[in-house]
Motif scaffolding. Structure first.
Motif, mmCIF file in Angstrom:
data_model
loop_
_atom_site.group_PDB
_atom_site.id
_atom_site.type_symbol
_atom_site.label_atom_id
_atom_site.label_comp_id
_atom_site.label_asym_id
_atom_site.label_seq_id
_atom_site.Cartn_x
_atom_site.Cartn_y
_atom_site.Cartn_z
ATOM 1 N N ALA A 98 -6.771 -2.056 -7.877
ATOM 2 C CA ALA A 98 -7.858 -2.892 -8.401
ATOM 3 C C ALA A 98 -7.641 -3.048 -9.898
ATOM 4 N N LYS A 99 -7.229 -4.242 -10.325
ATOM 5 C CA LYS A 99 -7.045 -4.485 -11.764
ATOM 6 C C LYS A 99 -8.400 -4.730 -12.417
ATOM 7 N N GLY A 100 -9.274 -5.412 -11.676
ATOM 8 C CA GLY A 100 -10.651 -5.602 -12.121
ATOM 9 C C GLY A 100 -11.547 -4.842 -11.158
ATOM 10 N N ARG A 101 -12.563 -5.532 -10.642
ATOM 11 C CA ARG A 101 -13.452 -4.871 -9.679
ATOM 12 C C ARG A 101 -12.894 -4.914 -8.256
ATOM 13 N N ASP A 102 -12.103 -5.963 -7.985
ATOM 14 C CA ASP A 102 -11.663 -6.207 -6.613
ATOM 15 C C ASP A 102 -10.409 -5.433 -6.231
ATOM 16 N N TRP A 103 -10.355 -5.034 -4.960
ATOM 17 C CA TRP A 103 -9.178 -4.325 -4.442
ATOM 18 C C TRP A 103 -8.264 -5.295 -3.718
ATOM 19 N N ARG A 104 -6.951 -5.107 -3.908
ATOM 20 C CA ARG A 104 -5.929 -5.882 -3.193
ATOM 21 C C ARG A 104 -4.820 -4.944 -2.739
ATOM 22 N N LEU A 105 -4.065 -5.357 -1.733
ATOM 23 C CA LEU A 105 -2.864 -4.609 -1.352
ATOM 24 C C LEU A 105 -1.913 -4.611 -2.547
ATOM 25 N N SER A 106 -1.310 -3.479 -2.844
ATOM 26 C CA SER A 106 -0.384 -3.437 -3.998
ATOM 27 C C SER A 106 0.946 -4.077 -3.609
ATOM 28 N N PRO A 107 1.770 -4.438 -4.594
ATOM 29 C CA PRO A 107 3.130 -4.870 -4.249
ATOM 30 C C PRO A 107 3.864 -3.753 -3.486
ATOM 31 N N ALA A 108 4.868 -4.139 -2.704
ATOM 32 C CA ALA A 108 5.643 -3.139 -1.940
ATOM 33 C C ALA A 108 6.559 -2.363 -2.882
ATOM 34 N N TYR A 109 6.804 -1.097 -2.559
ATOM 35 C CA TYR A 109 7.705 -0.242 -3.351
ATOM 36 C C TYR A 109 8.339 0.780 -2.415
ATOM 37 N N ASP A 110 9.320 1.509 -2.918
ATOM 38 C CA ASP A 110 9.986 2.597 -2.179
ATOM 39 C C ASP A 110 10.512 2.137 -0.810
ATOM 40 N N LEU A 111 11.399 1.170 -0.828
ATOM 41 C CA LEU A 111 11.993 0.642 0.416
ATOM 42 C C LEU A 111 13.434 1.128 0.518
ATOM 43 N N MET A 112 13.756 1.840 1.591
ATOM 44 C CA MET A 112 15.106 2.393 1.735
ATOM 45 C C MET A 112 15.534 2.321 3.206
ATOM 46 N N PRO A 113 16.714 1.741 3.494
ATOM 47 C CA PRO A 113 17.157 1.685 4.895
ATOM 48 C C PRO A 113 17.656 3.051 5.353
ATOM 49 N N LEU A 114 17.526 3.308 6.641
ATOM 50 C CA LEU A 114 18.028 4.580 7.168
ATOM 51 C C LEU A 114 18.817 4.322 8.443
ATOM 52 N N PRO A 115 20.151 4.266 8.336
ATOM 53 C CA PRO A 115 20.934 4.056 9.549
ATOM 54 C C PRO A 115 20.768 5.252 10.471
ATOM 55 N N GLN A 116 20.596 4.985 11.771
ATOM 56 C CA GLN A 116 20.436 6.078 12.733
ATOM 57 C C GLN A 116 21.375 5.849 13.885
ATOM 58 N N VAL A 117 21.653 6.912 14.630
ATOM 59 C CA VAL A 117 22.608 6.800 15.738
ATOM 60 C C VAL A 117 22.018 5.971 16.880
ATOM 61 N N SER A 118 20.745 6.220 17.186
ATOM 62 C CA SER A 118 20.158 5.563 18.355
ATOM 63 C C SER A 118 20.190 4.032 18.242
ATOM 64 N N LEU A 119 20.698 3.388 19.281
ATOM 65 C CA LEU A 119 20.704 1.923 19.302
ATOM 66 C C LEU A 119 19.540 1.408 20.130
ATOM 67 N N GLU A 120 18.954 2.311 20.929
ATOM 68 C CA GLU A 120 17.896 1.920 21.874
ATOM 69 C C GLU A 120 16.511 1.943 21.266
ATOM 70 N N ARG A 121 16.184 3.075 20.699
ATOM 71 C CA ARG A 121 14.822 3.209 20.195
ATOM 72 C C ARG A 121 14.808 3.956 18.865
ATOM 73 N N ARG A 122 14.199 3.335 17.881
ATOM 74 C CA ARG A 122 13.988 3.986 16.606
ATOM 75 C C ARG A 122 12.502 3.856 16.261
ATOM 76 N N ASP A 123 11.972 4.870 15.606
ATOM 77 C CA ASP A 123 10.542 4.880 15.307
ATOM 78 C C ASP A 123 10.264 4.870 13.817
ATOM 79 N N LEU A 124 9.239 4.129 13.442
ATOM 80 C CA LEU A 124 8.757 4.140 12.063
ATOM 81 C C LEU A 124 7.860 5.370 11.851
#
Ligand SMILES: Nc1ncnc2c1ncn2[C@@H]1O[C@H](COP(=O)(O)OP(=O)(O)OP(=O)(O)O)[C@@H](O)[C@H]1O
Ligand SMILES: [Mg+2]
Length: 433
Positions: free
Chosen positions: A322-348
């Motif tokens: 909230a820069k003023g009174r109102d709240w907003r979603l912040s810009p995105a940050y801390d984005l990092m890819p994570l290669p994994q072995v599984s090709l079928e199912r990966r979870d967030l």
């Protein structure tokens, strides 16, 4: 090493919208309940409540009222205060600085310098100290990196009188959250978070994280601004702080709380049943001044995290400001890819649809209405983003200076085969903690 008693209470100050000086707003006490469990008590001051420019610290928990708020969650530390407190990296630096391990939550709050995320600050005196005016300049990055290395490796600090005499340099940036070594630095544009590499990094984190922020923008997301600086042979990621605005008379500060606080969730992966984009978007729609825009943006972020397979999308890596009174979603940050072995199912890290945390197109679309996104729109967003990530990740990474070898290392993260699999027949609880 002399251990000192921990204070049981403190004053909380806030820098109000449009101002650069803090005012005293509340008192916070950390005590124990009858069973001996941590209990937090918080009360806004009468004079603060009487101000017509007073704002609540967060939009969910610490409402502007004269009654005493109490919590036993999060070790008795209300979410908005916990969001202003250091994480594992900052705690490690403070313990090192004080020569004392296992400090109380209040110690961590009081011993971290006032460059923390958001608009709050903490102290033992009724009158707030003046705002922080001096910051490390980007020119000091080499020194800061050397200190960070020494702390990561549990080594002696560099033999530098400035470091040992004042300890100030050492503590810079500790009150920002997160686990990676970091410092807050200033240049003519404003304040930046400098994120340093670690010797055990599997690829060049600075360049890869910068590339992911650029890729996210190309996918239509709003992100923090970033750049890479080089210190000797090593790279440092600089992320512009979106919670500070430089003015001629000092820094304006935006209030900032994490999704963890919005969700009233606990911080540990073992207690992550409320870690959910679906629950988060419900809260976001309720508190945001632009519910439709922010809900759609969150939908895009969830899809992007699935497509680059960023499993570090835990609720402290999402925030509202909230820069003023109102709240907003912040810009995105801390984005990092994570290669994994599984090709079928990966979870967030967060639940993203009917099939739980499954990073899968159909799962992501399954609750799109809650994000105020129609079925058709959801399909269009997911398909376009998948194509964009598939086609652009490599060029974006190379343009950001990611080496060919590192591209090979991260390649398996992007749009893995399971992203397009039909969800039926795949168990929804195969996610590991
Ligand atoms: N651009 C920014 N402006 C303001 N605050 C930020 C910004 N980027 C990050 N933060 C705050 O700083 C914290 C730490 O930053 P970040 O998440 O990038 O570090 P990290 O050490 O990689 O985290 P993690 O432990 O999640 O890997 C975030 O949780 C957020 O509160
Ligand atoms: Mg983080």
């Amino acid at each position: 090493m002399i251990s000192r008693p921990s204070p049981a209470e403190c004053f909380v100050y806030i820098t109000l919208p449009g101002r650069v000086e803090p005012v005293t707003a509340a008192r916070f006490e950390l005590t124990t309940d009858r069973a001996g469990a941590p209990l937090g008590r918080f009360v806004y001051g009468k004079s603060y409540l009487e101000r017509n420019d007073a704002v609540p610290f967060d939009p969910v928990e610490l409402k502007l009222t004269s009654r005493v708020h109490e919590t036993t969650m999060m070790q008795g530390v209300f979410g908005a205060l916990r969001d202003a407190s250091p994480d594992s990296w900052g705690r490690r630096v403070i313990e090192r600085h004080l020569g004392q391990a296992a400090l109380s939550e209040l110690d961590y709050l009081l011993h971290s310098p006032d460059d923390r995320a958001g608009a709050l600050s903490f102290g033992l005196t009724r009158e707030p100290p003046g705002p922080k005016r001096r910051f490390n300049q980007t020119i000091a990055l080499a020194k800061l990196q050397a200190i960070a290395d020494a702390i990561v490796n549990d080594e002696e600090l560099p033999d530098d009188p400035e470091v040992t005499q004042t300890g100030a340099l050492l503590l810079e940036g500790t009150s920002m959250g997160g686990a990676r070594p970091k410092a807050v630095v200033e240049d003519h544009e404003g304040l930046w978070i400098a994120k340093f590499d670690r010797s055990d990094d599997k690829w060049n984190h600075a360049r890869v994280e910068h590339a992911m922020l650029v890729l996210a923008q190309a996918c239509g997301l709003t992100t923090a601004q970033s750049k890479v600086d080089s210190v000797g042979a090593r790279d440092v990621l600089l992320v512009k702080r979106f919670d500070r605005e430089r003015t001629d008379v000092g820094y304006r500060r935006a209030r900032m709380v994490s999704a963890l606080t919005l969700l009233r969730a606990e911080d540990s992966a073992q207690l992550r049943d409320r870690w959910s984009y679906i629950l988060l978007v419900e809260e976001l729609r309720r508190v945001s001044a632009e519910p439709k825009k922010d809900a759609t943006e969150l939908f895009r972020r969830m899809c992007f995290n699935a497509l680059i397979f960023n499993t570090d999308d835990h609720p402290r890596n999402q925030a509202i400001i909230a820069k003023g009174r109102d709240w907003r979603l912040s810009p995105a940050y801390d984005l990092m890819p994570l290669p994994q072995v599984s090709l079928e199912r990966r979870d967030l890290a967060m639940i993203s649809g009917d099939q739980g945390r499954f990073a899968n197109a159909r799962n992501l679309r399954s609750q799109s209405a809650r994000f105020l996104v129609s079925d058709d729109e959801a399909t269009a967003i997911v398909d376009a983003m998948k194509d964009r990530v598939k086609c652009a990740w490599y060029d974006t990474a190379r343009r950001a200076g990611v080496s060919e070898k590192d591209c090979e290392r991260i390649a398996g993260a992007f749009a893995y085969p399971g992203f397009d699999r039909p969800v039926d027949g795949i168990s929804s609880d195969s996610d590991e903690v």
